[in-house]
Scaffold this active site. Sequence first.
Site, PDB file in Angstrom:
ATOM      1  CG  HIS A  86     -11.181  27.020 -27.829  1.00  0.00           C
ATOM      2  ND1 HIS A  86     -10.075  26.419 -27.286  1.00  0.00           N
ATOM      3  CD2 HIS A  86     -11.547  26.250 -28.876  1.00  0.00           C
ATOM      4  CE1 HIS A  86      -9.773  25.335 -27.994  1.00  0.00           C
ATOM      5  NE2 HIS A  86     -10.655  25.208 -28.969  1.00  0.00           N
ATOM      6  CD  GLU A 152     -13.791  22.549 -29.278  1.00  0.00           C
ATOM      7  OE1 GLU A 152     -13.524  22.117 -30.399  1.00  0.00           O
ATOM      8  OE2 GLU A 152     -13.217  23.533 -28.784  1.00  0.00           O
TER       9      GLU A 152
HETATM   10  P1  13P Z   1      -8.356  19.460 -32.594  1.00  0.00           P
HETATM   11  O1  13P Z   1      -9.320  19.105 -33.707  1.00  0.00           O
HETATM   12  O2  13P Z   1      -6.987  19.769 -33.065  1.00  0.00           O
HETATM   13  O3  13P Z   1      -8.399  18.436 -31.510  1.00  0.00           O
HETATM   14  O4  13P Z   1      -8.901  20.827 -31.952  1.00  0.00           O
HETATM   15  C1  13P Z   1     -10.230  20.917 -31.616  1.00  0.00           C
HETATM   16  C2  13P Z   1     -10.532  22.298 -31.210  1.00  0.00           C
HETATM   17  O5  13P Z   1     -10.019  22.779 -30.214  1.00  0.00           O
HETATM   18  C3  13P Z   1     -11.424  23.079 -32.069  1.00  0.00           C
HETATM   19  O6  13P Z   1     -11.799  24.268 -31.466  1.00  0.00           O
END
Ligand code: 13P
Length: 228
Positions: A86, A152
């Site tokens: 992450h 992401e």
């Molecule tokens: P948000 O949905 O708060 O943008 O976060 C996404 C995330 O980092 C999930 O791992």
Amino acid sequence: MIFAANLKCNHSRASFELYAKRLNEFLGLNKREVFVFPPSTALLQGDFKFELGVQNFYPCINGAFTGELGKEHLDEFGVKAVLIGHSERRALGDNDELIRAKFDFAKKHKYKIIFCIGEDLNTKKENKTKEFLAAQIKDIDLAYENLILAYEPIYSIGTGLSAGSKDIAEVLSFLTSKTKAPLLYGGSVNDKNINEILSIKDCDGVLVGSFALKIENFINLIKSYKVQ
Ligand code: 13P
């Protein structure tokens, strides 16, 4: 479709107990593939209809690693799923070497791995997204059977503004040329954009942060996907 909630540094054990109970009740009636990653101090023992995972772990069974959790501690809660890579962990110091060690350890012990990748806004503006993402996945086994890849983009995390559908589609299509693993999108997923995101070709689900902190919101997101 896969729905995953990353609760990050939120929820106490007491509040997560209520969260898990409500989600379990819902999933008892509505079968879906759901993962939840609470903070490690809120892990619960129990029989859940969702996959309970950890946001972080150290690639060891146990040992002299102050402040870390090893497999022995995950086993105590029946945890079989882990988040790796992450961007928030990378920013906190998880480098390529540690990420690779975590991946190899998790693979060796057959965990389900949600492996997160994503570029920042500068990389996107410079049109270097694909080469950046290719570098992020070059050291992991993309054929690992328990792998899920989560795209992401950093600029969309926690900003309330998800990436554009066209950009997401382009990245997911690129990733299908590299792996057969299910592909998730994460970054400001909410009740307004969920339908559009789930309809993107090659999108197998979502990884949700802020919007999933309230269980009823997360359940509503899950409900928005009508099982075909
Ligand atoms: P948000 O949905 O708060 O943008 O976060 C996404 C995330 O980092 C999930 O791992």
